[in-house]
Design an enzyme around this catalytic site. Structure first.
Site, mmCIF file in Angstrom:
data_model
loop_
_atom_site.group_PDB
_atom_site.id
_atom_site.type_symbol
_atom_site.label_atom_id
_atom_site.label_comp_id
_atom_site.label_asym_id
_atom_site.label_seq_id
_atom_site.Cartn_x
_atom_site.Cartn_y
_atom_site.Cartn_z
ATOM 1 N N LYS A 50 0.828 -1.209 0.000
ATOM 2 C CA LYS A 50 0.000 0.000 0.000
ATOM 3 C C LYS A 50 0.864 1.261 0.000
ATOM 4 C CE LYS A 50 -3.867 -2.307 2.277
ATOM 5 N NZ LYS A 50 -4.508 -2.699 3.536
ATOM 6 N N GLN A 94 -4.743 -1.468 9.786
ATOM 7 C CA GLN A 94 -4.581 -2.777 9.154
ATOM 8 C C GLN A 94 -5.115 -3.880 10.066
ATOM 9 O OE1 GLN A 94 -3.306 -3.408 5.940
ATOM 10 N NE2 GLN A 94 -4.052 -5.461 6.374
ATOM 11 N N ASP A 117 -10.779 3.117 4.285
ATOM 12 C CA ASP A 117 -11.313 1.787 3.955
ATOM 13 C C ASP A 117 -12.813 1.792 3.672
ATOM 14 O OD1 ASP A 117 -9.399 -0.255 3.758
ATOM 15 O OD2 ASP A 117 -9.143 -0.382 5.922
#
Length: 280
Positions: A50, A94, A117
């Site tokens: 990422k 995460q 997200d």
């Protein structure tokens, strides 16, 4: 037709890079901050990927890597600091987190306007009732982009989503519904899964069971999007769909690997860009 996720993701990254250049020229550099707790090896790989994607398109990327012994209070305090930092446009925690931490409480604490997200309850609710301008969960957003790139209009078509997770299945159904598809959500307790799949013009498989959806179930000419990524005992990666037989019947299908995976990462960049634009 193979729907090439790598190729489409590269196109998306190119679009984001151009848009970021425009913002930087106006004095605004989009910034994504990733929070990782503990030493989960898969999480370390995902975060590295990422951050690399961010650097490629000009998004500033920061990582807070906390020890596995981090307390709930320490993690919540970090999220509060990031919420208050104007240079941080997107926050991503995460998952999975170590067992002593409450994931839901952490995700709920992220400012919905910085939710890279798209998992915050406000943003989930905004998707379900059609409030525009909020971040969408990355995997289903990537699937919709792939469907568009394959020149498939969901309007009026029967779509089935196999899997009902909060991260993929449920938001995927909402996005297809938003585009006027007639949507069925199937899952592990669905009776006659074969019959349900056989009626669908669009099949999105996201249940996490290797080759659960048999190729013979696919309606000739259907579009098949395989979100699954399963490693077999012999080391091979396969999706949730029996690929070879499905590919013979489908008009378009995603490969595994090289299908949905690259798109999930690309749509995180899109979300971060959009959050930065709205923060101005």
């Amino acid at each position: 037709m193979i729907i090439d996720g790598k190729q489409i993701a590269a196109k998306v990254r190119g679009e984001v890079a151009q848009a970021v250049k425009g913002l930087v020229a106006k004095g605004l550099q989009p910034g994504l901050t990733v929070v990782r707790v503990g030493e989960d090896p898969a999480s370390a790989i995902y975060v590295r990927g990422k951050r690399k994607d961010c650097e490629e398109v000009g998004i500033r990327s920061d990582e807070h890597h906390l020890p596995a012994t981090t307390t709930q209070a320490e993690l919540m305090a970090l999220v509060a600091r990031l919420n208050a930092d104007p240079k941080v446009h997107g926050i991503l925690v995460q998952l999975p987190l170590p067992k002593q931490l409450d994931e839901r409480q952490v995700l709920d604490a992220i400012d919905p306007r910085k939710d890279a997200d798209g998992f915050h309850p406000f943003n989930v609710g905004a998707l379900s009732i059609g409030i525009p301008g909020t971040p969408r969960p990355c995997t289903p957003a990537g699937v919709m982009r792939m469907i568009d790139e394959a020149k498939v209009d969901p309007k009026g078509k029967r779509a089935i989503v196999v899997g009902r997770s909060n991260i993929v299945g449920k938001p995927m159904a909402m996005m297809l519904l938003e585009r006027h598809a007639t949507v069925t959500i199937a899952h592990s307790r669905t009776q006659d899964l074969a019959g349900e799949v056989a009626r669908a013009d669009i099949v999105v498989a996201a249940i996490g069971k290797p080759e659960l959806v048999k190729g013979a179930w696919i309606k000739p000419g259907a579009v098949v999007i395989d979100v699954g990524m399963n490693r077999l005992a012999d080391g091979r990666l396969v999706g949730d769909v029996e690929y070879a037989e499905a590919a013979r019947r489908a008009s378009a299908i995603t490969p595994v690997p090289g299908g949905v995976g690259p798109m999930t990462r690309a749509m995180l960049l899109v979300n971060t860009l959009d959050l930065a634009r709205r923060a101005r």
